[in-house]
Enzyme design. Structure first.
Site, PDB file in Angstrom:
ATOM      1  N   HIS A   1     -21.705  -9.861  -4.909  1.00 45.87           N
ATOM      2  CA  HIS A   1     -21.410  -8.593  -4.228  1.00 45.87           C
ATOM      3  C   HIS A   1     -22.074  -8.566  -2.843  1.00 45.87           C
ATOM      4  O   HIS A   1     -22.862  -7.660  -2.522  1.00 45.87           O
ATOM      5  CB  HIS A   1     -21.888  -7.397  -5.065  1.00 45.87           C
ATOM      6  N   LEU A   2     -21.718  -9.545  -2.023  1.00 49.00           N
ATOM      7  CA  LEU A   2     -22.316  -9.701  -0.701  1.00 49.00           C
ATOM      8  C   LEU A   2     -21.458  -9.128   0.420  1.00 49.00           C
ATOM      9  O   LEU A   2     -21.794  -9.283   1.587  1.00 49.00           O
ATOM     10  CB  LEU A   2     -22.565 -11.193  -0.414  1.00 49.00           C
ATOM     11  N   GLY A   3     -20.363  -8.468   0.075  1.00 51.27           N
ATOM     12  CA  GLY A   3     -19.431  -8.004   1.107  1.00 51.27           C
ATOM     13  C   GLY A   3     -20.085  -7.215   2.216  1.00 51.27           C
ATOM     14  O   GLY A   3     -19.729  -7.356   3.386  1.00 51.27           O
ATOM     15  N   ALA A   4     -21.053  -6.375   1.868  1.00 53.90           N
ATOM     16  CA  ALA A   4     -21.711  -5.538   2.879  1.00 53.90           C
ATOM     17  C   ALA A   4     -23.061  -6.088   3.303  1.00 53.90           C
ATOM     18  O   ALA A   4     -23.815  -5.413   4.010  1.00 53.90           O
ATOM     19  CB  ALA A   4     -21.882  -4.129   2.329  1.00 53.90           C
TER      20      ALA A   4
ATOM     21  N   ASP B   1     -16.114 -11.623  -5.066  1.00 54.92           N
ATOM     22  CA  ASP B   1     -17.423 -11.101  -4.666  1.00 54.92           C
ATOM     23  C   ASP B   1     -17.839  -9.949  -5.570  1.00 54.92           C
ATOM     24  O   ASP B   1     -18.976  -9.506  -5.523  1.00 54.92           O
ATOM     25  CB  ASP B   1     -17.362 -10.618  -3.211  1.00 54.92           C
TER      26      ASP B   1
ATOM     27  N   ASP C   1       0.869  -1.173   0.000  1.00 54.52           N
ATOM     28  CA  ASP C   1       0.000   0.000   0.000  1.00 54.52           C
ATOM     29  C   ASP C   1       0.908   1.226   0.000  1.00 54.52           C
ATOM     30  O   ASP C   1       1.641   1.448   0.971  1.00 54.52           O
ATOM     31  CB  ASP C   1      -0.904   0.001   1.237  1.00 54.52           C
TER      32      ASP C   1
ATOM     33  N   GLU D   1     -21.231  -5.574 -13.485  1.00 57.60           N
ATOM     34  CA  GLU D   1     -22.252  -6.111 -12.582  1.00 57.60           C
ATOM     35  C   GLU D   1     -23.633  -5.582 -12.961  1.00 57.60           C
ATOM     36  O   GLU D   1     -23.744  -4.421 -13.381  1.00 57.60           O
ATOM     37  CB  GLU D   1     -21.914  -5.742 -11.134  1.00 57.60           C
TER      38      GLU D   1
END
Length: 526
Positions: free
Chosen positions: A278-281, A255, A170, A260
């Site tokens: 896209h279930l991360g949240a 995810d 990073d 999308e």
């Protein structure tokens, strides 16, 4: 009363928070872009999730819009440059779903390590494939984090708890923060070479797009397993499929996808590939958290001026806002004054603070200076789009904080660079509340900056004030306040007059004809 539209499905407590804080709210979801354009002009705020697309066209129709709040971290569905140009604050809730997303990444890592989806499917078919699946332990393995921000740091802490070694790439990770997190800071090539598992936790930018490209995937350790719960587009999906087919990559879990909803990804059906939509949240806790946070942030902004988690202006807490308000009013007036006097000649701006002002958050003060200064170019400028307009005009902006005692308990100075050299104005607060000019281009002048004013530079000489008063009186222009300063006796003098009534071009021309007059300008302050 401010009015907000919630245009995507959100926890009902969000609307309750708006109403409790004195904000009117409508919950109207599922609108097409054309339908949204037809109603958006009624609202001061727009609360969204990922479905609503805040495009240039929507913003053009949003004549009263002041803030867009995204319940979640990703703002790919908001045209931030267009919002900035229009003066609309864009906020997100970067911490509300951090734990949920980090846990999803860990869950997918375990699923890859033990091939859980395939084992589940075959067991439910009655095959009992006990000898068909040989997994790997995560204990003792090296996890490579691409991105070590909020979510990445949570993943790191969980991985360390699993007795993994963690290396992180990073550019913004400091050595001190790496030590605090318990990770080893490395370059990308080193991470690719050493990691047994790689997880991605970075936004999608020009620098991070396809960060796991065909070339970088080839640099990874054979048998690596890859997890992406961040943004689609970070991984070259075609190259990933080839690496899975060849066996170089032992497993991958996505995810998120470049496009999308993903309907026909080349990865579908590939052995050792796991995907989720896209279930991360997507946990009850996260959905409640982000909805409540966005409502609180937007209400703070609309009611008290607090700015939290904004992506296009400095943050300003609800507690700071009342303290900073008079300083920002002073800063805006100073910026307006020097902008009207110097205009297109300005190439750089320096904002200096000292005394009490130096103890405060300087970013909003600088933004207020720019808002006042840029008003000569646009009548719709505010603290959001002023820095954008300044950058567009190529202005170099600098901030200076002085830790010293001066003649005033607090002082804000604005210095501009022009072809004729540097010019500066300075002001203070009387009674900690009333903005007051105290210096104008090196001349001590105490003046309120308000309404319509005349700025006159003349040669100091007996009788000038009388002649000026007669000229204005003959034109039926009444003098409200009179502020005079000079460099020295008989030298250059500066005069600021607040006046009632219209000052025509003819009146300005008559003043210019008075003996000793060098400059005459009409100024207007909000």
């Amino acid at each position: 009363m401010p009015k907000v539209l919630i245009s995507d499905k959100m926890d009902p407590n969000a609307a309750a928070i708006f109403r409790m804080r004195g904000v009117e709210v409508d919950e109207i979801t599922g609108k097409t872009p054309e339908e949204l354009k037809a109603i958006i002009g009624q609202y001061d705020g727009l609360a969204i999730r990922s479905s609503t697309k805040v495009t240039q066209e929507i913003l053009d129709a949003a004549t009263n819009l002041k803030v867009v709040g995204r319940a979640g971290i990703g703002v790919d569905n908001v045209d931030i440059p267009a919002a900035s140009a229009k003066g609309v604050v864009v906020m997100n809730t970067p911490f509300g779903n951090s734990i949920t997303t980090a846990e999803h990444a860990i869950a997918l890592m375990f699923a890859l390590a033990r091939q859980l989806p395939e084992a589940n499917a075959q067991t439910q078919q009655g095959l009992w494939p006990k000898n068909g699946f040989m997994g790997v332990e995560v204990t003792g393995k090296t996890l490579g984090l691409i991105g070590a921000g909020n979510i990445g740091s949570i993943v790191a802490s969980r991985a360390l708890g699993l007795k993994m070694k963690v290396v992180a790439f990073d550019p913004f990770l400091t050595p001190e923060r790496a030590v605090e997190m318990g990770v080893e800071k490395v370059d990308l090539d080193t991470l690719l070479d050493r990691a047994d598992f790689i997880t991605l936790h970075t936004p999608l930018t020009d620098q991070t797009r396809n960060i796991l490209s065909k070339e970088n995937l080839a640099k990874t350790k054979k048998g690596v397993r890859i997890v992406n719960c961040a943004r689609g587009g970070l991984v070259d999906e075609a190259a990933l499929k080839a690496a899975l087919d060849s066996g170089h990559v032992a497993g991958a879990a996505l995810d998120v996808f470049e496009s999308e909803p993903a309907k026909d990804s080349p990865l579908f059906g590939t052995p050792n590939f796991i995907c989720t939509p896209h279930l991360g949240a997507s946990t009850n806790e996260a959905q409640v958290n982000v909805a409540l946070q966005v409502a609180e942030q937007m209400a703070d902004f609309l009611v008290s001026g607090g700015v939290t988690n904004a992506l296009n202006m400095p943050s300003l807490s609800a507690e700071e806002a009342p303290k900073l308000k008079p300083y920002m009013a002073l800063a805006e007036k100073l910026g307006s004054l020097i902008g009207q006097l110097e205009g297109d000649a300005i190439t750089a701006v320096a904002v200096e603070v000292e005394g009490h002002a130096a103890e405060l958050n300087q970013k909003p003060i600088t933004a207020a200076v720019l808002a006042g200064l840029m008003r000569v170019y646009s009548d719709t400028v505010n603290m959001v789009n002023a820095p954008f307009l300044a950058k567009e005009r190529g202005l170099d902006v600098r901030e200076v904080r002085h830790d010293r005692e001066g003649d005033y308990q607090t002082l804000v100075r604005v210095t501009v660079t022009t072809a004729n050299g540097d010019k500066s104005v300075a002001g203070t607060l009387f009674g900690h509340a009333s903005p007051r000019l105290v210096e104008l281009f090196g001349i001590k002048v105490e003046a309120d900056l308000d309404g319509t004013m005349l700025y006159i530079v003349n040669q100091d000489a007996p009788g000038f004030i009388g002649r000026l008063g007669s000229t204005l009186g003959e034109a039926q222009v009444n003098i409200g306040t009179f502020h005079l300063g000079r460099r020295n006796q008989g030298g250059e003098a500066a005069l600021l007059l607040s006046v009632d009534g219209a000052v025509t071009e003819g009146v300005l021309a008559d003043i210019c004809k008075l003996a000793g007059v060098k400059t005459v300008k009409l100024l207007r302050f909000a």
